[in-house]
Design a protein around this motif. Sequence first.
Motif, PDB file in Angstrom:
ATOM      1  N   LEU A   5       0.361  -7.569   7.242  1.00 21.91           N
ATOM      2  CA  LEU A   5      -0.690  -8.020   6.325  1.00 21.91           C
ATOM      3  C   LEU A   5      -0.416  -7.570   4.893  1.00 21.91           C
ATOM      4  N   THR A   6       0.202  -6.409   4.746  1.00 22.51           N
ATOM      5  CA  THR A   6       0.578  -5.964   3.402  1.00 22.51           C
ATOM      6  C   THR A   6       1.600  -6.915   2.799  1.00 22.51           C
ATOM      7  N   ASN A   7       2.561  -7.363   3.601  1.00 20.74           N
ATOM      8  CA  ASN A   7       3.529  -8.348   3.111  1.00 20.74           C
ATOM      9  C   ASN A   7       2.840  -9.649   2.724  1.00 20.74           C
ATOM     10  N   THR A   8       1.793 -10.010   3.468  1.00 22.28           N
ATOM     11  CA  THR A   8       1.025 -11.205   3.109  1.00 22.28           C
ATOM     12  C   THR A   8       0.391 -11.040   1.734  1.00 22.28           C
ATOM     13  N   LEU A   9      -0.211  -9.882   1.505  1.00 19.42           N
ATOM     14  CA  LEU A   9      -0.823  -9.621   0.198  1.00 19.42           C
ATOM     15  C   LEU A   9       0.197  -9.682  -0.931  1.00 19.42           C
ATOM     16  N   LYS A  10       1.385  -9.136  -0.677  1.00 20.37           N
ATOM     17  CA  LYS A  10       2.383  -8.993  -1.728  1.00 20.37           C
ATOM     18  C   LYS A  10       3.136 -10.292  -1.997  1.00 20.37           C
ATOM     19  N   HIS A  11       3.391 -11.088  -0.950  1.00 25.33           N
ATOM     20  CA  HIS A  11       4.336 -12.188  -1.110  1.00 25.33           C
ATOM     21  C   HIS A  11       3.770 -13.583  -0.807  1.00 25.33           C
ATOM     22  N   ALA A  12       2.622 -13.675  -0.137  1.00 25.86           N
ATOM     23  CA  ALA A  12       2.169 -14.986   0.332  1.00 25.86           C
ATOM     24  C   ALA A  12       1.599 -15.856  -0.776  1.00 25.86           C
ATOM     25  N   GLY A  13       1.201 -15.255  -1.886  1.00 25.42           N
ATOM     26  CA  GLY A  13       0.672 -16.050  -2.984  1.00 25.42           C
ATOM     27  C   GLY A  13      -0.847 -16.146  -2.938  1.00 25.42           C
ATOM     28  N   PRO A  14      -1.455 -16.934  -3.842  1.00 26.42           N
ATOM     29  CA  PRO A  14      -2.918 -17.042  -3.924  1.00 26.42           C
ATOM     30  C   PRO A  14      -3.478 -17.957  -2.835  1.00 26.42           C
ATOM     31  N   ASP A  15      -4.772 -17.807  -2.609  1.00 19.91           N
ATOM     32  CA  ASP A  15      -5.520 -18.654  -1.672  1.00 19.91           C
ATOM     33  C   ASP A  15      -4.859 -18.697  -0.302  1.00 19.91           C
ATOM     34  N   VAL A  16      -4.528 -17.536   0.200  1.00 12.73           N
ATOM     35  CA  VAL A  16      -3.868 -17.442   1.493  1.00 12.73           C
ATOM     36  C   VAL A  16      -4.820 -16.830   2.508  1.00 12.73           C
ATOM     37  N   SER A  17      -4.657 -17.193   3.739  1.00 11.66           N
ATOM     38  CA  SER A  17      -5.423 -16.569   4.827  1.00 11.66           C
ATOM     39  C   SER A  17      -4.459 -16.119   5.913  1.00 11.66           C
ATOM     40  N   HIS A  32       5.712   5.050   3.544  1.00 13.86           N
ATOM     41  CA  HIS A  32       5.847   3.680   3.037  1.00 13.86           C
ATOM     42  C   HIS A  32       4.665   2.829   3.459  1.00 13.86           C
ATOM     43  N   ASP A  33       4.277   2.943   4.736  1.00  9.42           N
ATOM     44  CA  ASP A  33       3.165   2.118   5.214  1.00  9.42           C
ATOM     45  C   ASP A  33       1.876   2.433   4.471  1.00  9.42           C
ATOM     46  N   VAL A  34       1.627   3.734   4.298  1.00  8.79           N
ATOM     47  CA  VAL A  34       0.386   4.137   3.641  1.00  8.79           C
ATOM     48  C   VAL A  34       0.383   3.697   2.181  1.00  8.79           C
ATOM     49  N   VAL A  35       1.469   4.030   1.470  1.00  8.31           N
ATOM     50  CA  VAL A  35       1.510   3.751   0.038  1.00  8.31           C
ATOM     51  C   VAL A  35       1.559   2.250  -0.228  1.00  8.31           C
ATOM     52  N   ALA A  36       2.466   1.532   0.476  1.00  9.69           N
ATOM     53  CA  ALA A  36       2.611   0.104   0.211  1.00  9.69           C
ATOM     54  C   ALA A  36       1.333  -0.649   0.528  1.00  9.69           C
ATOM     55  N   HIS A  37       0.730  -0.358   1.664  1.00  9.62           N
ATOM     56  CA  HIS A  37      -0.492  -1.065   2.034  1.00  9.62           C
ATOM     57  C   HIS A  37      -1.628  -0.749   1.059  1.00  9.62           C
ATOM     58  N   SER A  38      -1.838   0.528   0.848  1.00 10.14           N
ATOM     59  CA  SER A  38      -2.983   0.931   0.018  1.00 10.14           C
ATOM     60  C   SER A  38      -2.845   0.438  -1.412  1.00 10.14           C
ATOM     61  N   LEU A  39      -1.662   0.579  -1.969  1.00 15.04           N
ATOM     62  CA  LEU A  39      -1.474   0.137  -3.346  1.00 15.04           C
ATOM     63  C   LEU A  39      -1.583  -1.377  -3.458  1.00 15.04           C
ATOM     64  N   SER A  40      -1.067  -2.093  -2.452  1.00 14.83           N
ATOM     65  CA  SER A  40      -1.200  -3.551  -2.493  1.00 14.83           C
ATOM     66  C   SER A  40      -2.660  -3.959  -2.494  1.00 14.83           C
ATOM     67  N   VAL A  41      -3.440  -3.319  -1.614  1.00 11.95           N
ATOM     68  CA  VAL A  41      -4.873  -3.623  -1.556  1.00 11.95           C
ATOM     69  C   VAL A  41      -5.551  -3.273  -2.875  1.00 11.95           C
ATOM     70  N   MET A  42      -5.201  -2.110  -3.422  1.00 12.64           N
ATOM     71  CA  MET A  42      -5.841  -1.670  -4.658  1.00 12.64           C
ATOM     72  C   MET A  42      -5.471  -2.575  -5.828  1.00 12.64           C
ATOM     73  N   VAL A  43      -4.212  -3.055  -5.849  1.00 17.21           N
ATOM     74  CA  VAL A  43      -3.814  -3.950  -6.938  1.00 17.21           C
ATOM     75  C   VAL A  43      -4.577  -5.256  -6.860  1.00 17.21           C
ATOM     76  N   VAL A  44      -4.683  -5.811  -5.639  1.00 16.24           N
ATOM     77  CA  VAL A  44      -5.430  -7.062  -5.471  1.00 16.24           C
ATOM     78  C   VAL A  44      -6.887  -6.872  -5.874  1.00 16.24           C
ATOM     79  N   GLN A  45      -7.481  -5.775  -5.439  1.00 15.45           N
ATOM     80  CA  GLN A  45      -8.878  -5.527  -5.776  1.00 15.45           C
ATOM     81  C   GLN A  45      -9.065  -5.278  -7.268  1.00 15.45           C
TER      82      GLN A  45
END
Length: 388
Positions: free
Chosen positions: A303-315, A191-204
Amino acid sequence: MHGRSRLHRALDSVGFDVLLVGVLLVVPLVIGAASSQAELLVSAVLVAPLVMRRRAPVVSFTAIGLMLLAQVLLTDTTLYGDVALLFGLYAIAAYGPRWAVWAGLATGLLGAVVATEDWLGELSDARSYLFSLTSLATIAFASWLLGYLARTRRAYVATLEERAAQLERDAAQQAQIATAAERARIAREMHDVVAHSLSVMVVQADGALYASRRRPEQAVETLRTISATGRSSLTEMRKLLGLLRDETAGAALAPVPGAGDLTDLVAQLRDSGLPVELDVAGDLTRLDVATGLTTYRIVQEALTNTLKHAGPDVSASVEVHVTTDTVRIRVDDDGRGSSAADDGQGHGIVGIRERIAVHEGEVEAGPRPGGGFRVTAVVPLQPPREHP
C-alpha cells in the motif's frame, strides 16, 4: 589455568633438561655411588646426552645406546650412569618420531637381555637369570610406557585446544552472521516504518495544504492525523532502536504489529485519502508472531508503494485469506502500474521478497491485467503441534 600453563612451559624448556642432568651428576657425589673418579667421569658422559632429550630425542637416545654398548664390550660391571637409558627411553617415547618410538622400545628390551647376559652370564642359575632379565625388561618397559602415555596425553590436550579454538572461531563467525541477519531485519523494519509513515504524512500534508485554502476545519483534522501518524512511527522507531541498546537501558518497547492490526493500517490509509477495501477470510489469530508481522509488513509495503507510485485518484484492495496451511495475500491498485516513475532508491519489493524468503514462501509483483499493480504472496504456516 594460566599458572599450570606456565608450569608446563617451564617443564618443556631446555632449562629443565639441564637441571635434570645436573641433579643426576650431583647424586653420585652425595650418596657415593661412584667408587672412583673414572666411574664418575664415565657416568657423566652417559648422562650428558640427556640435555638434548627433547630437542633431538633420536640423537640423544642413540648416543646413550652406543656408549652403553661400549660399556658392555669393555667391562662387566654396572655404573650409576646406566640410569640414563631409562630417561632416554622415556624421552624417545614421549618426543621422538613415530618410527623411533617402537625402535626405542625394542632397543630397551634388547638392552635388558644384553645387560643380564653381561652381568650374570654363566655364573648364575636359570632362576636368577630369569629374575634379572624380567626385572630389567620390566623397568625398561615401564620407562618407555610412561613416555608413551605422556605423548598420548600431550596429543590429546593439543586436540582439545585445537577443538576449543575451532569452536571459538565458529562461535565468533556465527555471532557475526547473527549480527548481520539482525541488522538486515532491523533495516527492513526501519524501511517499512519510515517509508510507510512518511508516505502517509506527505500525502496528508499535501491534502492539508490544499484544504487550508477552502476548508480550514478539514486541514486541522488532517494535521491531527499527521500528528498521530508521526507519534505512532516514533513509537515503532523507539522499539526498533531499543533492540540495538543494552537491555538495561530500560527503553519501553511497543508491541510488534501483527495481522490483527491490518484494520488499523487500512483505516490510517483511508484517513490519508487512499480508498482501500479490506477482505479477510479465516482466523487471523491463528498466525504466530513472525507470520503475523510478515503479513502486516507485506500489506503495508504494498500500500505504501501505491501511495508513492500509483498516481492520483487511485484506489486499492487487500485480500488476506488464512487457509489450513498458508496465508494468501493479494494487494491490487488501479494506478499507473509499471509506468510509474522509479527513482531507483526503493527497497519495498526487495524487502517483501526477503521477508517471504525467511518463511520459504512465494511472492509475485507486477502490472495486473487491465491496468494497475498487483502484489501476491503466499506465506506457509507451520503445522500445529500434536499434543500427547
